[in-house]
Structure formats: C-alpha cells, structure tokens
Design a protein around this motif. Sequence first.
Motif, PDB file in Angstrom:
ATOM      1  N   SER A 146      69.051  18.879 -44.616  1.00  0.00           N
ATOM      2  CA  SER A 146      68.380  18.465 -43.393  1.00  0.00           C
ATOM      3  C   SER A 146      69.264  17.578 -42.538  1.00  0.00           C
ATOM      4  O   SER A 146      69.159  17.559 -41.321  1.00  0.00           O
ATOM      5  N   GLN A 147      70.201  16.854 -43.214  1.00  0.00           N
ATOM      6  CA  GLN A 147      71.108  16.011 -42.449  1.00  0.00           C
ATOM      7  C   GLN A 147      72.050  16.850 -41.591  1.00  0.00           C
ATOM      8  O   GLN A 147      72.575  16.396 -40.581  1.00  0.00           O
ATOM      9  N   LYS A 148      72.269  18.081 -42.024  1.00  0.00           N
ATOM     10  CA  LYS A 148      73.153  18.979 -41.294  1.00  0.00           C
ATOM     11  C   LYS A 148      72.401  19.799 -40.248  1.00  0.00           C
ATOM     12  O   LYS A 148      73.010  20.606 -39.559  1.00  0.00           O
ATOM     13  N   LEU A 149      71.116  19.617 -40.143  1.00  0.00           N
ATOM     14  CA  LEU A 149      70.314  20.385 -39.202  1.00  0.00           C
ATOM     15  C   LEU A 149      70.775  20.092 -37.780  1.00  0.00           C
ATOM     16  O   LEU A 149      70.916  18.941 -37.374  1.00  0.00           O
ATOM     17  N   ALA A 173      54.911  27.403 -34.384  1.00  0.00           N
ATOM     18  CA  ALA A 173      55.668  26.863 -35.511  1.00  0.00           C
ATOM     19  C   ALA A 173      54.767  25.909 -36.289  1.00  0.00           C
ATOM     20  O   ALA A 173      54.223  24.964 -35.725  1.00  0.00           O
ATOM     21  N   TYR A 174      54.578  26.187 -37.577  1.00  0.00           N
ATOM     22  CA  TYR A 174      53.847  25.288 -38.470  1.00  0.00           C
ATOM     23  C   TYR A 174      54.878  24.397 -39.152  1.00  0.00           C
ATOM     24  O   TYR A 174      55.828  24.901 -39.769  1.00  0.00           O
ATOM     25  N   VAL A 175      54.693  23.089 -39.065  1.00  0.00           N
ATOM     26  CA  VAL A 175      55.669  22.136 -39.588  1.00  0.00           C
ATOM     27  C   VAL A 175      54.954  21.138 -40.486  1.00  0.00           C
ATOM     28  O   VAL A 175      53.933  20.549 -40.091  1.00  0.00           O
ATOM     29  N   LEU A 201      60.650  15.483 -36.067  1.00  0.00           N
ATOM     30  CA  LEU A 201      59.693  15.577 -37.179  1.00  0.00           C
ATOM     31  C   LEU A 201      60.383  16.037 -38.462  1.00  0.00           C
ATOM     32  O   LEU A 201      59.977  15.654 -39.566  1.00  0.00           O
ATOM     33  N   LEU A 202      61.416  16.829 -38.320  1.00  0.00           N
ATOM     34  CA  LEU A 202      62.132  17.329 -39.498  1.00  0.00           C
ATOM     35  C   LEU A 202      63.200  16.360 -39.986  1.00  0.00           C
ATOM     36  O   LEU A 202      63.727  16.524 -41.087  1.00  0.00           O
ATOM     37  N   THR A 203      63.519  15.349 -39.191  1.00  0.00           N
ATOM     38  CA  THR A 203      64.606  14.428 -39.554  1.00  0.00           C
ATOM     39  C   THR A 203      64.113  12.980 -39.628  1.00  0.00           C
ATOM     40  O   THR A 203      63.772  12.491 -40.691  1.00  0.00           O
ATOM     41  N   THR A 204      63.989  12.326 -38.501  1.00  0.00           N
ATOM     42  CA  THR A 204      63.692  10.888 -38.505  1.00  0.00           C
ATOM     43  C   THR A 204      62.223  10.558 -38.746  1.00  0.00           C
ATOM     44  O   THR A 204      61.908   9.429 -39.118  1.00  0.00           O
TER      45      THR A 204
END
Length: 814
Positions: A18-21, A74-76, A131-134
């Motif tokens: 995820s850090q590389k996203l 998109a479901y997150v 939402l996917l990172t921080t």
Amino acid sequence: MKKALQFAILFFFLSVHSQKLKSPSTFLGYELGSQFSRHHEVVDYYKYLSEEVPNQIKLITYGKTNERRPLLLAYVSSPENMANLENIRKEHLLATEGNGNSSKAIVWLSYNVHGNESVGTEASMQTIYELLTTKKDFLKNTIVIIDPCINPDGRDRYVNWYQQFKNAPHQLDPDSKEHHEGWLTGRSNHYMFDLNRDWAWLTQKESQQRIKIFNQWLPHIHADFHEQGVDNPYFFAPAAEPYHEVITKFQRDFQVTIGKNHAKYFDANGWSYFTKEVFDLFYPSYGDTYPTYNGGIGLTYEQGGSGRAGLSVTTGTGDTLTLRDRLSHHLTTGLSTVEVSSKNAEKLNEEFRKFYRNKNFKYKSYVLSGNEDNIEALKNLLAKHEIQFGNVEKGVVKGYDYKTGNTGSMAISENSMVVSTNQPKGTLVKVLFEPKAKLSDSLTYDITAWSLPYAYGLKAIASPNLVEAQNQNEIGSFAKIEANRYAYVTDWNSMKDARFLADLLKKGIRVRKTNHPFSMNGKFFERGSLIITSEDNKNKNGFLSILKEVSKTHKKEITNTSSGFVESGKDFGSSTVEMIEKPTIAVLSGSPTSTYRFGEIWHFFEQQLVYPVSVLGSDYFKSIDLNKYTILIVPDGNYETFFNEKQLKKLTDWVRNGGKLISMGSAIQAIGMEKGLSIKVKENKDSTNRAPKLHKNIQRERIKNAITGAIFKTKVDNTHPLAYGYDTDYFTLKLGSTSYDYLKSGNVAFIENNTKPISGFAGSKTQKKLRNSLVFGVESLGKGQVIYMADNPLFRGFWENGKLFFVNALFMVD
C-alpha cells in the motif's frame, strides 16, 4: 502459531504494497487539480487501484450512459470487511424488516451528478487514495461506496469544451471565453436532464441503473458533491428549512453532528462556509432527500466554482479561486463524512432500525382507480423503487378525496390498486403519495407539489385505515387479434396508446381516429379511439402480422369487429372518422431555447414516444425550408430578439399554409406578437398603493408573486381533439406566474375563478393573476394551427398525465 505467522506476513506484505500505491497525480502524470481529467482517465485510475489492492476495493460497472460511457461504483473497506461484504450487506438490510445486528456504517459518496461541477470527480480520486493510505482506520467499521461520476456524458462534454477554449496558460479573467460555456452546458446528461432531480422519477438511464444498486444497500449516509456560483463560500450540513415532516429528530440532529465536524477542519484552515441556508430537505427527487426518505442521512455539499471557474478564476472580491482549492474542500468534507460515520457506526445502525419500524402516519393506505394504462405505468415506477402495491377487492373506500380536496368516498373494483405505508418503504410512500406536503417555510429551492395520483391522473382516496392488497406487484396483459375482421378498434387515453399509434405509423399502418363517441359489440368508445380497418391496409404486406406484433409489444387491448356499422354514434365510413396523418416533426434547439425544456422534448420523442424528430439549430434556422415539416415545436425559452419581424413572418406564413406550431411556455409571448392571433398575456391589475417594505422582508414580499411548483385544478373541454382521452378535470403542475387570457375559441384546458392550489405553494398575488387563465389552447391561423401550452406537460418527464395533451397536439389536432 502458524496461522498467526501467516497473517503477520500477509499484513507486512499489504503494508509495504500500500505504501507503493500510486497517488492520482503520479498515476495520471500531472498534479491533480492542475487540469481536468477525462472520464476514461478516471476509470483507468479506479481500475488500477482495484488491481493493486483487490482485497480492499471491489470495482463494478453498474451500467452505461446514453453515450456508452461506463458507470462505476467502488466499494472500499478493510480487508476483513471486504472478504465479508455480501454478508455485511444482507445483515444491514435486515434492519428494514426490524431484524439484524449490523455494526458497520455504510457511507455512499456521489460525485459529479452535474457534469460541469467538475471538481467532484477529481476529489473522488484523492479521497479513495487517502482512505487506502492515511485514513485506513476509518474503514475498520465502515463500508464506503464511491460513485466517482454519476454523469460522465455531461462531465466529458464540459471537460472537452474547456480543453478547446481555455487560454494557454489558462486565463483568470472571468470574461475570457474559457469561463463561458455555450448553450449546451455540461451540467445535464445526454438528454439535458438534471440527474439530481430524477432520483424519485427515474426517467433517465443513469438513474434507473443506479437505483437498482442503491436499493441493495440503502446506506446510512449519502453525500452528494456539487458546486455553485464562483463567489459563494462552501455549503455543508445542516440543511435549510423546510425539512419535510417525516424527517426524524435523529436525521436532523446528525446533520448538525456532521456539520460541526466539517466546521472544525474549515475553521482550522480559515476556509469560508455557510450552513442552514438555501439548500433545503423537501423535494423528494434530490440526492439528499431521496436517501433521507429511505432512512439515511442525505447531504448536499456545495463548493463555489462550477463551469464558470475553469482551472482558476478571479472572484468578485478579487481573490483567485483555483481547482486545487475546490478539490481540497471536497476532499475535506468527504473524509470528514467517513470519519463521523465511523465514530457513530453503532448509533447509525440503531437509528436506521428505528426508522423502519411502522409509523403512525395519518393515512395508512392510498387507493387508486381510473385509467388502467396509467395505473400500470405507476406500478412500473413503484416496482423500480421496490415499493409494494396490489389490487383490491370490490367495495367502497372512504378518506381524503384527491379530486375534491375534501373527505369523500370512492367505489373500487378489482382493477383498483392500493399502496400502503405499512411496508419497509412506507415513509417514501407517504412522501410520494401525500395529497399536500406540509411546508415549514414557503421559501424553497424547488417545487412544492408532486403527489403521484395527480401526476398519473388517477382518482384516489387517502385512507386512514389499512386496506388489504391482493395479487401483490402484478402488472397486466393484453388481448389477441383475430384474422379476417373488418376492423380493429382500441381506446385512446394514455401514453401506452400513444406508443402503440406511433409504432403503427412508423411501420406504415394506416390508422383512423373517431371524432365522436360510438358503441360497438356492447363496448363504448370515446373520442379519439383508434380504428384500423383491413380495407385501409389492404396494400400493406404483412398487415396483420405487424398489427399483432405491435399490439403484443405494447400489451394493447384490441376489439375485433366484423362490421363498420356501429350501435350508436358514427359509422366507420363517416367523414368524422378521419385518417391520422404520419407527421414529420421538428423541434427548435440552441440558444435562445431552454436546454432543460428542449431536452425534455428530445427525450420524450426518442425514449418515451419512440418517434422520429428532427432537431433544428437556432443558428441556421433562418435558412431552413419549413415546408419539409408538418409540425414545429418551439420550447420554452427567451425569444425577445430571436423572432424578429422577418423570422416571425417566415414562421406564421408556414402556419397559414397548413403547418402546425406547438408553442410552449414563454415562446407563446413571441409567437403572440403575430397580429392574426388572439393570445394575450394577462396584465397585473393590482395598482393599490402600498407602504414601503422593510429591506429584510423583500424576499418574502417577492414570493407573493411566485409559484414554487404547485398543482391547480383546471377545467377541460374534452370534446376538443387536444383533450381526447381526458376527463373534464385536469390537475396541472404550474411552475411560473405568467398567465394568459382566454382565447376567442379553442380554450381546451383553463383555470376558472378558484385559483387556490390544491397542493403546493402559490403567492397570494399570483393566485389572483391566474383567475380565468389559459393552460392549453388551439388557435387557427389560415390553414394551420397554433397550439399553446402555457404549462409544461413534459416537465422533468414525470408528470405522466400531461403527456397525452402533447401527443394529441401531434396526432389528434388537425
């Protein structure tokens, strides 16, 4: 131990991954907010995310637009929640049955319902990335559903236009071309419909596809991201009055809870904002009200900017508003919405269950009778909303009579239908069917009346008692056609009949209409009934097969007859039984016509009537040979300078030579300048001297001259071809205060002395002005006719009972 080690390794891998996203800026190759992203680029980014972190995102295509662009969701959430997504959904929906024990918050974020309010889609990409990172912690107990662009056709129209006309580099001067969209703006969808006013009516393809998924989730929170004028600060909850009376205390209070959380971030950044003004919670077809009436918290967020702003613009105060500014604000409210929902997940679930408990509404059942085709059309709408309905047993029902506005009774048959509030969608039923919506404040953002019995032209009783339904959610059938008959006869009173006729004419079948009532084979047929004789179609190959196919397609009841000799009325060979011409129809488009009003007509022909129409551009109208067309429609618009003396003469000469002109809304005033016509705008005769008003009361004084979408009862001359298929009463949705005097003759639908609206708000001065005024009328000019439509029977595509007036103008008036 082994499982724990495997989980730790997996967690480490996902963390590193995820850090590389890639952020939107890195993926797109330009800093987000430095230019507008086209829809396909947005789709590519969401696909990239779903491929990189498939355990945290589920990407679906829920449909396509009229221009074939994909509609995405998109479901997150956290990996644990995503692995259990379907069970979470089912558990959540158990609350609508009074069961379930869900602990997850369901948040739906919708962007770019108005295409030229373009920052929404840009913000959606940064929001999902954060939402996917921080902001991953928000997702532990929350499912976030993101629609990055509700209106891709409108958005790409705006973005492509902006790319064509922006300066290099872009220009801050608000007078520069890049800040002035042309007539066909990106706000609306392909057919120029406002998708933010279509949630309840579902006239548009995008709405119909979205509602299927929305009903599978019924989110706790639905946030709708918009933009407003360049000089406006940001608007967020709580909403303005009026709030509809069905909105619960918790729903009101949570608007404040969310607003205070947003304010915390805006205050810290020194960003300007306002609440509790302008944007109310009343009209049921918005992206905030519709979710609210389904148990959620509906939110409208309005950022200053819209199509005027471009990439950056100088505001009225001399400041610079950039796309990056606008993006930051929407990003903040989006993340804040998810944060508040996550913190209050338990309360949201508790209150959602409470919302779906039976409510003690004044009226428990709405019983409807009348035109079977209109009942079927209403059933089709209700089925899309997953609202339960059914037929009723014969008898009598008492309650509020929609026709009289008083307590009354109605005989019902097995063809009558009932819709009860005693069902999961009971609150929505109450809102859509209530005779008069209660207004806490007459200053509203939209129309104040919409009751479906009036919209569908049905007799109705609102009963305080529960009326049991039979044959739940069944929708009807049709009769067979027999060979070797003299003629085939059918009634004329609905859009189903109109589509049937249009289909036959397109396929070359010759059809007659009767201008007098008649009876045959024990059946009574009103004016306008369709007669298809074998003799008229003897030279048409496959006549009977075509008739069978078309009647089956439209589920049309046909009476087979072996004779043209009627029991009463005029025989089929009478001169009063006239052939219906296959019309060649054109509609004026472009400035100065209204984009919305033109779009309604365009959509009506292509998606509702399914009959060809030529779209004529105003920029080359003067060079068009009108003799190619038998009918010309001039939509509502601002024609003060367009119809100069030369243009008006060209138009009226065409009418005099046999053309049929359908003039709608303010187009009537321009056409009425022709000296041979008697149409006149009613004058305001109120010349009473009045004391000066306080400045603070000016707005409320103005509404005395206004109508905020109210329903009025009109009288109808149903012996006139424009009114074939109607009763002697019609309920019209009036949207403005402009009114017209009666014609010398041809007054087809009109308001008499009683001008109090039967539902909705109309100012006191406007009510006086409406006395003895025309709604629909026809005036002869030479060999042709001018048809006046002061009110709009096609408004937003949902006023079903008005559409036959428009169809009669096409096929019945000659």
